[in-house]
Design an enzyme around this catalytic site. Sequence first.
Site, PDB file in Angstrom:
ATOM      1  N   SER A  40       0.974  -1.409   0.266  1.00 22.33           N
ATOM      2  CA  SER A  40       0.286   0.281  -0.104  1.00 22.33           C
ATOM      3  C   SER A  40       0.374   1.445  -0.257  1.00 22.33           C
ATOM      4  O   SER A  40       2.083   1.228   0.783  1.00 22.33           O
ATOM      5  CB  SER A  40      -1.058  -0.423   1.128  1.00 22.33           C
ATOM      6  N   HIS A  75      -1.162  -1.836  -4.150  1.00 23.30           N
ATOM      7  CA  HIS A  75      -2.052  -1.394  -3.714  1.00 23.30           C
ATOM      8  C   HIS A  75      -2.360   0.643  -3.525  1.00 23.30           C
ATOM      9  O   HIS A  75      -1.597   1.242  -2.310  1.00 23.30           O
ATOM     10  CB  HIS A  75      -3.140  -2.363  -2.069  1.00 23.30           C
ATOM     11  N   MET A  85     -11.707  -5.571   6.228  1.00 22.22           N
ATOM     12  CA  MET A  85     -10.619  -4.693   6.749  1.00 22.22           C
ATOM     13  C   MET A  85     -10.329  -4.845   7.557  1.00 22.22           C
ATOM     14  O   MET A  85     -10.734  -5.278   9.119  1.00 22.22           O
ATOM     15  CB  MET A  85     -11.276  -3.396   6.750  1.00 22.22           C
ATOM     16  N   GLY A 120      -9.360   4.617   7.172  1.00 22.51           N
ATOM     17  CA  GLY A 120      -8.252   6.145   7.331  1.00 22.51           C
ATOM     18  C   GLY A 120      -6.900   5.936   7.228  1.00 22.51           C
ATOM     19  O   GLY A 120      -6.829   7.162   6.818  1.00 22.51           O
ATOM     20  N   ASP A 176      -6.054  -5.525   5.021  1.00 21.87           N
ATOM     21  CA  ASP A 176      -5.886  -4.595   4.944  1.00 21.87           C
ATOM     22  C   ASP A 176      -6.140  -3.847   6.331  1.00 21.87           C
ATOM     23  O   ASP A 176      -7.152  -3.482   6.623  1.00 21.87           O
ATOM     24  CB  ASP A 176      -6.163  -3.574   3.884  1.00 21.87           C
ATOM     25  N   SER A 187       2.943   0.113   6.371  1.00 24.00           N
ATOM     26  CA  SER A 187       3.717   0.074   6.528  1.00 24.00           C
ATOM     27  C   SER A 187       5.520  -0.466   6.845  1.00 24.00           C
ATOM     28  O   SER A 187       6.623  -0.439   7.113  1.00 24.00           O
ATOM     29  CB  SER A 187       4.039   0.775   8.088  1.00 24.00           C
ATOM     30  N   ALA A 188       4.201  -1.844   6.910  1.00 26.41           N
ATOM     31  CA  ALA A 188       5.405  -3.298   7.235  1.00 26.41           C
ATOM     32  C   ALA A 188       6.450  -3.701   5.476  1.00 26.41           C
ATOM     33  O   ALA A 188       7.472  -3.926   5.688  1.00 26.41           O
ATOM     34  CB  ALA A 188       4.975  -4.370   7.362  1.00 26.41           C
TER      35      ALA A 188
HETATM   36  C1  DX5 Z   1      -6.370   2.540   5.770  1.00 23.08           C
HETATM   37  C2  DX5 Z   1      -5.727   1.710   4.006  1.00 23.08           C
HETATM   38  C3  DX5 Z   1      -4.848   0.453   4.553  1.00 23.08           C
HETATM   39  C4  DX5 Z   1      -3.728   0.957   5.241  1.00 23.08           C
HETATM   40  C5  DX5 Z   1      -2.724   0.048   5.499  1.00 23.08           C
HETATM   41  O1  DX5 Z   1      -7.605   2.632   5.551  1.00 23.08           O
HETATM   42  O2  DX5 Z   1      -6.336   0.946   3.061  1.00 23.08           O
HETATM   43  O3  DX5 Z   1      -4.656  -0.031   3.183  1.00 23.08           O
HETATM   44  O4  DX5 Z   1      -2.750   1.639   3.879  1.00 23.08           O
HETATM   45  O5  DX5 Z   1      -1.550   0.419   5.906  1.00 23.08           O
HETATM   46  P1  DX5 Z   1      -0.599  -0.435   7.222  1.00 23.08           P
HETATM   47  O6  DX5 Z   1      -0.440  -1.403   6.942  1.00 23.08           O
HETATM   48  O7  DX5 Z   1       0.219   0.466   7.855  1.00 23.08           O
HETATM   49  O8  DX5 Z   1      -1.812  -0.761   8.847  1.00 23.08           O
HETATM   50 ZN    ZN Z   2      -6.603  -0.002   1.301  1.00 30.53          ZN
END
Ligand code: DX5
Ligand code: ZN
Length: 226
Positions: free
Chosen positions: A9, A34, A138, A143, A176, A199-200
């Site tokens: 992402s 993503h 999710m 957000g 996600d 972030s990972a």
């Molecule tokens: C959050 C997004 C995610 C986000 C995930 O609302 O939909 O795609 O980028 O980020 P991480 O992997 O850092 O939780």
């Molecule tokens: Zn997402």
Amino acid sequence: MLEYKLSPSVLAADFARLGEEAAAVEAAGAQYLHLDVMDGLFAPSLSIGLPVIRSLRKVSGLVFDVHLMIEEPDRYLADFAAAGADILTVHGEACRHLDRTLDQIHALGCRSGVALNPATPFESLRWVLSKVDMILLMTVNPGFGGQKYVSYMTEKIASLRGWLTEQGYETDIQVDGGITLENAEEVLQAGANILVAGSAIFGKEPQASTRAFLACMERMREGGPA
Ligand code: DX5
Ligand code: ZN
């Protein structure tokens, strides 16, 4: 046979170097990219939109996995398809006429995804399952990147996978939010087959992290956790 895919992402990427960041994960073997779109209404934040996706499309061969965290996404489906989306994921909670929305996504030549927030039951998808290519669970509230994985989502993933099998479907399950190298195995084991990680991956060493996620998926493909 379900295929395992990794979808980094870009929300966690360095936006000043977005092209390079996308190229790095592509070179390391990621299959999807993503792209989180937020409208400040459905999701309590704003992120990227059409111009960024259009620009990235020129420099990336990855499957563009566009996650629309926006109210009434029908208004923009054609624009996102034209900008280069391959998968268009809408939130079930944001669509008044989901059946029609899914038809629109397919008519635009894209694969369809339906995202569900942690609190949303998946059984509402029963009658449209034949039109859903991917269900995005999710695993945080939408957000923001960098949130903590909601632990009871592992049970939801397993329960969704069981229910899909019962209904006769082998739909992709994407997870996600808060996915890390520490819990990747747990969510794959539960039945997810597409991992989103922000972030990972972009938080540190995108190439090495991408390869580590792919290796984890490879171990699962070969018959379970190492
Ligand atoms: C959050 C997004 C995610 C986000 C995930 O609302 O939909 O795609 O980028 O980020 P991480 O992997 O850092 O939780
Ligand atoms: Zn997402």
